[in-house]
Design a protein around this motif. Structure first.
Motif, mmCIF file in Angstrom:
data_model
loop_
_atom_site.group_PDB
_atom_site.id
_atom_site.type_symbol
_atom_site.label_atom_id
_atom_site.label_comp_id
_atom_site.label_asym_id
_atom_site.label_seq_id
_atom_site.Cartn_x
_atom_site.Cartn_y
_atom_site.Cartn_z
ATOM 1 N N ALA A 7 0.370 -1.148 -3.139
ATOM 2 C CA ALA A 7 -0.292 -1.375 -1.850
ATOM 3 C C ALA A 7 -0.996 -0.129 -1.317
ATOM 4 C CB ALA A 7 0.718 -1.909 -0.828
ATOM 5 N N PRO A 8 -0.401 1.070 -1.382
ATOM 6 C CA PRO A 8 -1.133 2.237 -0.882
ATOM 7 C C PRO A 8 -2.439 2.491 -1.632
ATOM 8 C CG PRO A 8 1.209 2.732 -1.079
ATOM 9 C CD PRO A 8 0.996 1.413 -1.752
ATOM 10 N N ARG A 9 -2.448 2.246 -2.922
ATOM 11 C CA ARG A 9 -3.689 2.424 -3.686
ATOM 12 C C ARG A 9 -4.720 1.384 -3.300
ATOM 13 N NH1 ARG A 9 -1.948 2.369 -9.775
ATOM 14 N NH2 ARG A 9 -4.196 2.670 -10.060
ATOM 15 N N MET A 10 -4.290 0.148 -3.067
ATOM 16 C CA MET A 10 -5.215 -0.881 -2.610
ATOM 17 C C MET A 10 -5.774 -0.533 -1.232
ATOM 18 S SD MET A 10 -3.457 -4.499 -3.728
ATOM 19 C CE MET A 10 -3.538 -5.072 -5.440
ATOM 20 N N ALA A 11 -4.900 -0.048 -0.345
ATOM 21 C CA ALA A 11 -5.340 0.312 0.998
ATOM 22 C C ALA A 11 -6.350 1.456 0.962
ATOM 23 C CB ALA A 11 -4.132 0.689 1.854
ATOM 24 N N GLU A 12 -6.106 2.429 0.105
ATOM 25 C CA GLU A 12 -7.045 3.547 -0.030
ATOM 26 C C GLU A 12 -8.391 3.063 -0.554
ATOM 27 O OE1 GLU A 12 -7.315 7.920 -2.231
ATOM 28 O OE2 GLU A 12 -5.578 6.626 -2.544
ATOM 29 N N ARG A 13 -8.368 2.094 -1.463
ATOM 30 C CA ARG A 13 -9.598 1.521 -2.012
ATOM 31 C C ARG A 13 -10.294 0.631 -0.992
ATOM 32 N NH1 ARG A 13 -8.649 -2.294 -7.087
ATOM 33 N NH2 ARG A 13 -7.765 -3.550 -5.411
ATOM 34 N N GLY A 14 -9.498 -0.016 -0.115
ATOM 35 C CA GLY A 14 -10.072 -0.860 0.923
ATOM 36 C C GLY A 14 -10.077 -2.337 0.623
#
Length: 254
Positions: free
Chosen positions: A122-129
């Motif tokens: 989830a943090p990587r997805m959030a960083e990607r947007g």
């Protein structure tokens, strides 16, 4: 949501996971398929490649924190993650309670593993947007079934987690969907005790799930008659719900 171009599906050697893989397999789509049964996994991967998909497979132990973390951290981040791997258990005839080692394994794969996957991805997805995480719950999450208490608890837990995480991640562009199927034809379904009303086949279930994912639905629950019945058990007085479950064949015989 645009059509996903890359998907991670755990439990791909199960009925729903395999049907989802076949549903999504197409030219330009990258599938990351996880399964415990290697021969069946490779056969599924070959079938998906024949329809034009790019396929990567793994049988990593999802309940081993170090192995899971290492695998997820080196993945090219998918558009959609479907945490589908799961187990069921129940008390065998003559036993007072469910076997604890089996229950512990069930809680690890049904509840702890999908939460651990979200924590890493989830943090990587959030960083990607953008991105979407899909959790596999069950209609048993509405009200625990006496014949499968640990399974019901694990599915209620992941339902609550997914609902909460959806609200937490929505401002960062990440969707979260909780899938609550009823009885889907499979060896796992066959092994479950009790009646199995409105049982459907895996391809039909996969189509329902894929439509909900495409729309970023908060909850995908089906089939309607069984969903309505299970939801009703959740809002009725608990004592009445327990009596109704016994009358319907889900109670324990003395």
């Amino acid at each position: 949501m645009t059509a996903p171009r890359s998907l991670l599906i755990t439990g791909a050697t199960g009925a729903i996971g395999g049907a989802l893989a076949r549903h999504y397999a197409a030219p330009g789509v990258r599938l990351i398929l996880h399964g415990r049964r290697r021969a069946r996994l490779e056969a599924l991967a070959d079938a998906c490649r024949q329809t034009g998909a790019e396929v990567e497979t793994t049988d990593v132990d999802l309940t081993d924190d170090a192995s899971l973390t290492e695998w997820l951290d080196r993945l090219a981040l998918p558009d959609v993650v479907i945490a589908n791997a799961g187990q069921n258990t129940h008390a065998e005839p003559g036993q007072e309670m469910e076997d604890w080692p089996a229950t512990s394994r069930l809680l690890a794969i049904n509840l702890r593993t999908p939460i651990a996957m979200a924590e890493r991805l989830a943090p990587r997805m959030a960083e990607r947007g953008h991105g979407q995480i899909v959790f596999m719950s069950s209609l048993a999450a509405w009200h625990g079934l006496p014949l499968t208490p640990s399974y019901s608890a694990s599915k209620a837990g992941i339902k609550a987690y997914g609902e909460a995480l959806r609200g937490w991640l929505a401002p960062r562009g990440v969707g979260v969907t909780v899938v609550m199927p009823g009885y889907v034809s499979s060896p796992m379904c066959d092994a479950m005790p009790g009646p199995k009303p409105w049982e459907i086949d895996a391809p039909r279930a996969a189509r329902r799930i894929a439509r909900g994912i495409e729309r970023n639905r908060a909850r995908i629950s089906f089939p309607f008659p069984l969903n309505l019945g299970c939801w009703s058990l959740a809002i009725l007085p608990a004592g009445l719900s327990q009596r109704l479950l016994g009358l319907m064949g889900y109670g324990r015989s003395s």
